[in-house]
Design a protein around this motif. Structure first.
Motif, mmCIF file in Angstrom:
data_model
loop_
_atom_site.group_PDB
_atom_site.id
_atom_site.type_symbol
_atom_site.label_atom_id
_atom_site.label_comp_id
_atom_site.label_asym_id
_atom_site.label_seq_id
_atom_site.Cartn_x
_atom_site.Cartn_y
_atom_site.Cartn_z
ATOM 1 N N ALA A 1 -36.511 -14.133 9.150
ATOM 2 C CA ALA A 1 -35.745 -13.201 9.970
ATOM 3 C C ALA A 1 -35.756 -13.683 11.414
ATOM 4 N N ALA A 2 -34.709 -13.354 12.152
ATOM 5 C CA ALA A 2 -34.613 -13.757 13.559
ATOM 6 C C ALA A 2 -35.778 -13.201 14.371
ATOM 7 N N SER A 3 -36.339 -12.084 13.946
ATOM 8 C CA SER A 3 -37.452 -11.474 14.675
ATOM 9 C C SER A 3 -38.812 -12.077 14.322
ATOM 10 N N ASN A 4 -38.848 -12.968 13.364
ATOM 11 C CA ASN A 4 -40.110 -13.553 12.914
ATOM 12 C C ASN A 4 -40.579 -14.618 13.912
ATOM 13 N N PRO A 5 -41.785 -14.494 14.446
ATOM 14 C CA PRO A 5 -42.286 -15.489 15.401
ATOM 15 C C PRO A 5 -42.399 -16.892 14.802
ATOM 16 N N ALA A 6 -42.576 -16.985 13.495
ATOM 17 C CA ALA A 6 -42.660 -18.301 12.852
ATOM 18 C C ALA A 6 -41.335 -19.054 12.980
ATOM 19 N N LEU A 7 -40.214 -18.332 12.955
ATOM 20 C CA LEU A 7 -38.912 -18.971 13.133
ATOM 21 C C LEU A 7 -38.791 -19.538 14.539
ATOM 22 N N ALA A 8 -39.184 -18.765 15.535
ATOM 23 C CA ALA A 8 -39.127 -19.245 16.921
ATOM 24 C C ALA A 8 -40.003 -20.479 17.098
ATOM 25 N N ALA A 9 -41.170 -20.494 16.494
ATOM 26 C CA ALA A 9 -42.068 -21.647 16.595
ATOM 27 C C ALA A 9 -41.455 -22.865 15.906
ATOM 28 N N ARG A 10 -40.860 -22.656 14.727
ATOM 29 C CA ARG A 10 -40.247 -23.757 13.982
ATOM 30 C C ARG A 10 -39.076 -24.348 14.760
ATOM 31 N N VAL A 11 -38.242 -23.488 15.341
ATOM 32 C CA VAL A 11 -37.098 -23.965 16.126
ATOM 33 C C VAL A 11 -37.588 -24.691 17.376
ATOM 34 N N GLY A 12 -38.624 -24.153 18.022
ATOM 35 C CA GLY A 12 -39.195 -24.810 19.202
ATOM 36 C C GLY A 12 -39.745 -26.194 18.878
ATOM 37 N N ASP A 13 -40.422 -26.316 17.750
ATOM 38 C CA ASP A 13 -40.949 -27.619 17.323
ATOM 39 C C ASP A 13 -39.815 -28.606 17.061
ATOM 40 N N ALA A 14 -38.777 -28.131 16.391
ATOM 41 C CA ALA A 14 -37.629 -28.999 16.104
ATOM 42 C C ALA A 14 -36.948 -29.424 17.402
ATOM 43 N N LEU B 1 -31.383 -27.613 14.478
ATOM 44 C CA LEU B 1 -32.592 -26.798 14.643
ATOM 45 C C LEU B 1 -32.780 -25.760 13.548
ATOM 46 N N LEU B 2 -31.674 -25.282 12.975
ATOM 47 C CA LEU B 2 -31.724 -24.154 12.046
ATOM 48 C C LEU B 2 -31.251 -24.551 10.655
ATOM 49 N N ASP B 3 -31.890 -23.986 9.643
ATOM 50 C CA ASP B 3 -31.429 -24.148 8.266
ATOM 51 C C ASP B 3 -30.083 -23.459 8.116
ATOM 52 N N SER B 4 -29.336 -23.866 7.104
ATOM 53 C CA SER B 4 -28.151 -23.102 6.736
ATOM 54 C C SER B 4 -28.612 -21.901 5.914
ATOM 55 N N ALA B 5 -27.737 -20.953 5.701
ATOM 56 C CA ALA B 5 -28.116 -19.765 4.940
ATOM 57 C C ALA B 5 -28.546 -20.129 3.525
ATOM 58 N N SER B 6 -27.878 -21.118 2.932
ATOM 59 C CA SER B 6 -28.236 -21.517 1.573
ATOM 60 C C SER B 6 -29.440 -22.449 1.549
ATOM 61 N N GLY B 7 -29.700 -23.112 2.659
ATOM 62 C CA GLY B 7 -30.789 -24.071 2.708
ATOM 63 C C GLY B 7 -30.425 -25.442 2.180
ATOM 64 N N VAL B 8 -29.183 -25.613 1.702
ATOM 65 C CA VAL B 8 -28.778 -26.900 1.129
ATOM 66 C C VAL B 8 -27.426 -27.382 1.667
ATOM 67 N N ASP B 9 -27.032 -26.920 2.845
ATOM 68 C CA ASP B 9 -25.740 -27.314 3.415
ATOM 69 C C ASP B 9 -25.730 -28.812 3.689
ATOM 70 N N PRO B 10 -24.765 -29.547 3.135
ATOM 71 C CA PRO B 10 -24.736 -30.996 3.316
ATOM 72 C C PRO B 10 -24.040 -31.449 4.595
ATOM 73 N N HIS B 11 -23.469 -30.516 5.346
ATOM 74 C CA HIS B 11 -22.685 -30.860 6.525
ATOM 75 C C HIS B 11 -23.403 -30.501 7.819
#
Length: 179
Positions: free
Chosen positions: A79-92, A109-119
């Protein structure tokens, strides 16, 4: 009604539903898919010679600096409110900045919604061209031309903005002849 009769009735219903869902519905749909979109129905596989090297519709990870990098993969959607997401994006973002991309595009920086977007977007691909030029000892203009050749959209239904398929681009990059 006896247990045996109930069991036989349950088995008949199960067999009937299986025939209905598999034979009557699924097989004709698969046949129609093969007629309408044979590439997608067969998995959109990309081959190098007679060996399958990937699927055009499923994102893959490339770790070498000699290749265009796609979206982050293998991480759970948070979720956008999850601190783990902010940390992961910051690391990337830090990794990309160390690689020379000062303001990485969102799809780096961000996964696609499906997690497998090839583009990835053309912006994200262009941000990587200086690194590819250094690693492959190629002029950026040649990589830009190759990128334009592999641009998809915005006329196709899968993209609003122009995108590039990471695997297709990387295969073309490997296939080009050295100067």
């Amino acid at each position: 009604m006896s247990f045996t009769a109930q069991l036989l009735r349950g088995l008949r219903v199960t067999l009937l539903l299986w025939l209905l869902t598999v034979v009557v519905v699924t097989l004709p749909m698969l046949a129609l898919a093969r007629l309408v979109a044979p590439d997608a129905a067969s998995g959109s596989l990309l081959r190098r010679g007679d060996q399958v090297v990937g699927a055009r519709l499923i994102g893959q990870s490339f770790r070498s600096n000699r290749y265009l990098q796609g979206r982050p993969a293998g991480a759970p959607n948070l979720a956008a409110s999850n601190p783990a997401l902010a940390a992961r994006v910051g690391d990337a973002a830090s990794r990309w900045q160390r690689a020379g991309v000062l303001q990485p595009a969102a799809d780096l920086l961000l996964d696609s919604a499906s997690g497998v977007d090839p583009h990835i977007s053309l912006e994200a691909a262009r941000q990587q061209l200086p690194r590819l030029a250094r690693e492959r000892q190629l002029p950026v203009q040649e990589l830009e031309r190759l990128l334009r050749q592999h641009q998809e959209g915005p006329l196709r239904l899968q993209a609003v903005e122009p995108v590039v398929n990471v695997l297709s681009f990387n295969l073309a990059l490997d296939a080009r002849r050295a100067p």
